[in-house]
Motif scaffolding. Structure first.
Motif, mmCIF file in Angstrom:
data_model
loop_
_atom_site.group_PDB
_atom_site.id
_atom_site.type_symbol
_atom_site.label_atom_id
_atom_site.label_comp_id
_atom_site.label_asym_id
_atom_site.label_seq_id
_atom_site.Cartn_x
_atom_site.Cartn_y
_atom_site.Cartn_z
ATOM 1 N N HIS A 209 19.187 30.814 39.215
ATOM 2 C CA HIS A 209 18.108 31.772 38.975
ATOM 3 C C HIS A 209 18.030 32.811 40.085
ATOM 4 N N VAL A 210 18.268 32.394 41.320
ATOM 5 C CA VAL A 210 18.314 33.363 42.421
ATOM 6 C C VAL A 210 19.455 34.351 42.203
ATOM 7 N N ARG A 211 20.627 33.832 41.810
ATOM 8 C CA ARG A 211 21.755 34.739 41.536
ATOM 9 C C ARG A 211 21.418 35.690 40.400
ATOM 10 N N ARG A 212 20.663 35.222 39.445
ATOM 11 C CA ARG A 212 20.287 36.029 38.278
ATOM 12 C C ARG A 212 19.342 37.170 38.653
ATOM 13 N N ARG A 213 18.466 36.936 39.618
ATOM 14 C CA ARG A 213 17.384 37.884 39.873
ATOM 15 C C ARG A 213 17.475 38.637 41.197
ATOM 16 N N GLU A 214 17.988 38.016 42.250
ATOM 17 C CA GLU A 214 17.913 38.644 43.563
ATOM 18 C C GLU A 214 19.254 39.139 44.103
ATOM 19 N N THR A 215 20.326 38.942 43.348
ATOM 20 C CA THR A 215 21.635 39.375 43.827
ATOM 21 C C THR A 215 22.562 39.464 42.630
ATOM 22 N N ILE A 216 23.879 39.359 42.850
ATOM 23 C CA ILE A 216 24.838 39.340 41.756
ATOM 24 C C ILE A 216 25.884 38.260 42.001
ATOM 25 N N ALA A 217 26.529 37.853 40.919
ATOM 26 C CA ALA A 217 27.677 36.959 41.051
ATOM 27 C C ALA A 217 28.818 37.696 41.741
ATOM 28 N N MET A 218 29.770 36.954 42.277
ATOM 29 C CA MET A 218 30.984 37.584 42.782
ATOM 30 C C MET A 218 31.537 38.481 41.674
ATOM 31 N N THR A 219 31.920 39.699 42.009
ATOM 32 C CA THR A 219 32.293 40.683 40.993
ATOM 33 C C THR A 219 33.557 40.257 40.247
ATOM 34 N N PRO A 220 33.748 40.771 39.019
ATOM 35 C CA PRO A 220 34.946 40.398 38.255
ATOM 36 C C PRO A 220 36.244 40.645 39.011
ATOM 37 N N VAL A 221 36.376 41.811 39.641
ATOM 38 C CA VAL A 221 37.637 42.113 40.310
ATOM 39 C C VAL A 221 37.853 41.195 41.519
ATOM 40 N N ASN A 222 36.788 40.831 42.217
ATOM 41 C CA ASN A 222 36.936 39.908 43.350
ATOM 42 C C ASN A 222 37.230 38.484 42.880
ATOM 43 N N CYS A 223 36.633 38.079 41.762
ATOM 44 C CA CYS A 223 36.967 36.768 41.190
ATOM 45 C C CYS A 223 38.432 36.732 40.760
ATOM 46 N N TYR A 224 38.890 37.832 40.190
ATOM 47 C CA TYR A 224 40.289 37.918 39.765
ATOM 48 C C TYR A 224 41.215 37.801 40.983
ATOM 49 N N ASP A 225 40.862 38.502 42.052
ATOM 50 C CA ASP A 225 41.642 38.397 43.293
ATOM 51 C C ASP A 225 41.624 36.969 43.835
ATOM 52 N N ALA A 226 40.448 36.328 43.760
ATOM 53 C CA ALA A 226 40.340 34.951 44.251
ATOM 54 C C ALA A 226 41.218 34.011 43.432
ATOM 55 N N LEU A 227 41.247 34.203 42.121
ATOM 56 C CA LEU A 227 42.103 33.377 41.270
ATOM 57 C C LEU A 227 43.579 33.599 41.593
ATOM 58 N N LYS A 228 43.938 34.860 41.875
ATOM 59 C CA LYS A 228 45.330 35.147 42.253
ATOM 60 C C LYS A 228 45.677 34.449 43.566
ATOM 61 N N GLN A 229 44.761 34.484 44.522
ATOM 62 C CA GLN A 229 45.010 33.787 45.783
ATOM 63 C C GLN A 229 45.113 32.279 45.565
ATOM 64 N N LEU A 230 44.322 31.761 44.629
ATOM 65 C CA LEU A 230 44.328 30.334 44.344
ATOM 66 C C LEU A 230 45.704 29.860 43.885
ATOM 67 N N ILE A 231 46.422 30.734 43.151
ATOM 68 C CA ILE A 231 47.747 30.355 42.652
ATOM 69 C C ILE A 231 48.872 30.888 43.544
ATOM 70 N N GLY A 232 48.458 31.420 44.724
ATOM 71 C CA GLY A 232 49.451 31.829 45.706
ATOM 72 C C GLY A 232 49.967 33.240 45.565
ATOM 73 N N GLU A 233 49.296 34.061 44.743
ATOM 74 C CA GLU A 233 49.709 35.452 44.595
ATOM 75 C C GLU A 233 48.939 36.339 45.571
#
Length: 614
Positions: A209-233
């Motif tokens: 609920h805090v993420r919903r109202r007072e801030t934002i989730a990690m952005t799509p492009v940053n999540c995509y980058d994080a997933l790439k790092q997760l698989i070693g890219e």
């Protein structure tokens, strides 16, 4: 790490990621079950994982995870699922944030209500934005802060232990029995909070609920980058093309559009900006008038995020209270403002008024001269002293081109701040970033607002600033073009279905610069009782929207937004954007958002066919 088949599957997902997962800020409501947000998406994503099917078409057909990416989105859900899976956790235990500091505040907020002790432990350094003294003094949170040599040095504690650490490797979580919450800081991307143990399961919804109202989730492009790092890219972590130049361009553009002089502030979303405004004003008021209480005056049926956030702030602080400002139906903003400010003056409290102009969803503009007079009026306290004058805060997302803050216009003598959700016209729906500006009377408040924007680590991301720099110079022209289309569509509906009630600005208001491209449509109904009429109207709304998105799938979408670059968006605000608004204050009418670029003749054709089938 228990990698199993997770990383090979994520590698396929990264390769086949649908473009909408990266580029859209708002997602379809026709495949969205609000009560099962994220859950339904994850369940069906898990089915694909179990069969090893990461086909792009199958990914595209997954149900909407969240209707708006500030709350979360497909890529944040996938990232959280992957980190949970490789660490043997439930996806509910992993929550990503764009902010470094808000996840700490999320735990502190729940513990405030639970009357539970909190200690914040860290190795190395806490985020630069974490200001413990201000968090205690202004936010009212209670906690201890302690630096430790390592996670193994953590001892038992009577309360919640939050462990904060910089993380080099995506997905690396070292959960110690003495730690309740692990917050990993990922440079240039955000943070990931992990909830440890069954005893802390109740925190999931509160933190979400805090993420919903007072801030934002990690952005799509940053999540995509994080997933790439997760698989070693390799990933492009910062997306800083030319940050300083882009930021200067955006700020100068905003000043030109708003006719203001003070430096605009850029936040990660409209609600991130609103939160900074509220906490900045509270901070300022505590310094100027330490003994006085604060009243935030808010329309009870305004945008649900605004309403809910304001009430959440007040719930944390004994000296802050919410007063309703009825503005729709039989009420009007001028009379309500006059009445409530008299009440606040008599009580010798500090008034901060938050309004939407035009109102949402009925697109009404008050009599601005009378509103100015009501705000300007000198009032007395019950003891005969001068009352504190209000700060007037305008959410002008529906008309960001109107120069409310100009020294030559209506509110120049009133302390006025305006803010805009950047996911609408400023970015054309390409990012969630928002901004705020102040007129000369309120310019001295901006330092405190900026302080809290920075404290919460809710400033616009580098990529968001880049998108605003690209899109904002054309904003006013897009607003004008979209208005022309909207006016033509509204006129057609009025001619085709005269019994419908349409809420849209008059030609006279449009000549003053109020040129929104959104209108609300109250379809004619029938029935012997109020309940029957309401049920019939809601079914008719749904029929119209389904017909539009089916007949014009490339142009008409069932989703929540406004100011998009292309197409036509349809929604029923009470079920999607009004959040925790009380049921009695909800407005179940269709809201239609028209863009500068759509097949208007096709929309007329389909609407005419709808009327013929009524």
């Amino acid at each position: 790490m228990k990698e199993n088949n997770v990383l090979p599957f994520i590698e396929k997902v990264v390769k086949n990621t649908p473009s909408d997962w990266l580029n859209l800020t708002t997602h379809r409501l026709d495949i969205y079950n609000e009560s099962l947000a994220k859950t339904e998406f994850i369940e069906q994503f898990e089915d694909l994982y179990n069969t090893g099917n990461a086909d792009k078409t199958k990914l595209s057909e997954l149900p909407t995870a969240y209707d708006y990416i500030r709350l979360g989105h497909p890529l944040s859900s996938v990232l959280e699922w992957a980190i949970a899976k490789i660490n043997g956790l439930s996806p509910d235990q992993v929550i990503s944030f764009s902010s470094y500091t808000i996840p700490i505040l999320a735990v502190l907020r729940k513990n405030l209500f639970d009357k539970k002790n909190t200690r914040v432990l860290y190795t190395g350094e806490l985020p630069d934005s974490f200001d413990a003294e201000t968090i205690r003094r202004v936010y009212g949170y209670h906690f201890e802060v302690e630096q430790v040599d390592s996670i193994d040095a953590v001892s038992a504690f009577d309360g919640s232990t939050v462990f904060v650490s910089d993380i080099d490797e995506i997905g690396q979580i070292d959960l110690h029995d003495a730690i309740d919450f692990h917050i990993g800081i990922y440079a240039d991307m955000g943070s990931i909070l992990t909830i440890n143990g069954e005893q802390n399961a109740s925190y999931t919804s509160a933190i979400q609920h805090v993420r919903r109202r007072e801030t934002i989730a990690m952005t799509p492009v940053n999540c995509y980058d994080a997933l790439k790092q997760l698989i070693g890219e390799t990933s492009a972590s910062s997306h800083a093309l030319n940050l300083e130049a882009d930021k200067a361009k955006v700020q100068e553009t905003i000043k030109e559009i708003t006719a203001t002089r003070s430096t605009p502030l850029l936040g990660s979303s409209g609600l991130s900006v609103q939160y900074a405004i509220m906490m900045g004003l509270i901070d300022d008021a505590r310094e100027r008038y330490p003994e006085k209480n604060i009243k935030f005056i808010v329309p009870p049926n305004c945008y649900g995020g605004t309403n809910d956030q304001a009430r959440r702030v007040a719930a944390c602080l004994d000296h802050v209270e919410i007063l309703d400002l009825p503005v729709d139906r039989e009420n009007n903003m001028v009379d309500s403002t006059e009445r409530v400010l008299e009440q606040v003056a008599k009580a010798d409290t500090i008034p901060f008024i938050i309004v939407e102009i035009p109102t949402n969803p009925r697109v009404e503009v008050p009599d601005l001269e009378k509103l100015r007079d009501a705000l300007n009026k000198k009032r007395k306290t019950a003891s005969g002293n001068d009352a504190i004058d209000p700060v007037f805060i305008i959410d002008q997302t529906f008309c960001p081109n109107v120069q409310f803050l100009s020294e030559d216009w209506i509110f120049s003598s009133i302390r006025t701040i305006s803010y805009v959700s950047g996911s609408k016209f400023p970015s054309g729906g390409k990012c969630t970033a928002g901004y705020c500006v102040a007129n000369n009377q309120a310019a001295d408040l901006m330092d405190k607002i900026e302080k809290h924007l920075v404290l919460c680590d809710n400033e616009a991301t580098n990529l968001q600033v880049s998108i605003l720099a690209e899109q904002m110079p054309s904003m006013n022209q897009r607003i004008q073009d979209a208005y022309i289309n909207t006016r033509e569509f509204v006129n057609f509906i009025q001619e085709t279905l005269p019994a419908a009630k349409i809420n849209f600005v008059s030609e006279e208001l449009a000549s003053q610069g109020f040129t929104p491209s959104v209108f609300s449509l109250d379809l004619p109904t029938k029935g012997d009782t109020e309940e029957e009429r309401e049920t019939y109207k809601r079914a008719l709304n749904d029929k119209l929207i389904r017909m539009m998105i089916t007949e014009i799938p490339n142009d008409s979408k069932y989703c929540v937004s406004y100011g998009q670059l292309k197409g036509c968006y349809w929604t029923i605000p009470a079920t999607s954007t009004q959040g925790t608004t009380k049921e009695s204050d909800k407005d179940y009418i269709a809201r239609v958002s028209v863009s500068p670029d759509l097949d208007l003749e096709k929309h007329k054709e389909v609407f005419k066919a709808f009327v013929e089938k009524m």
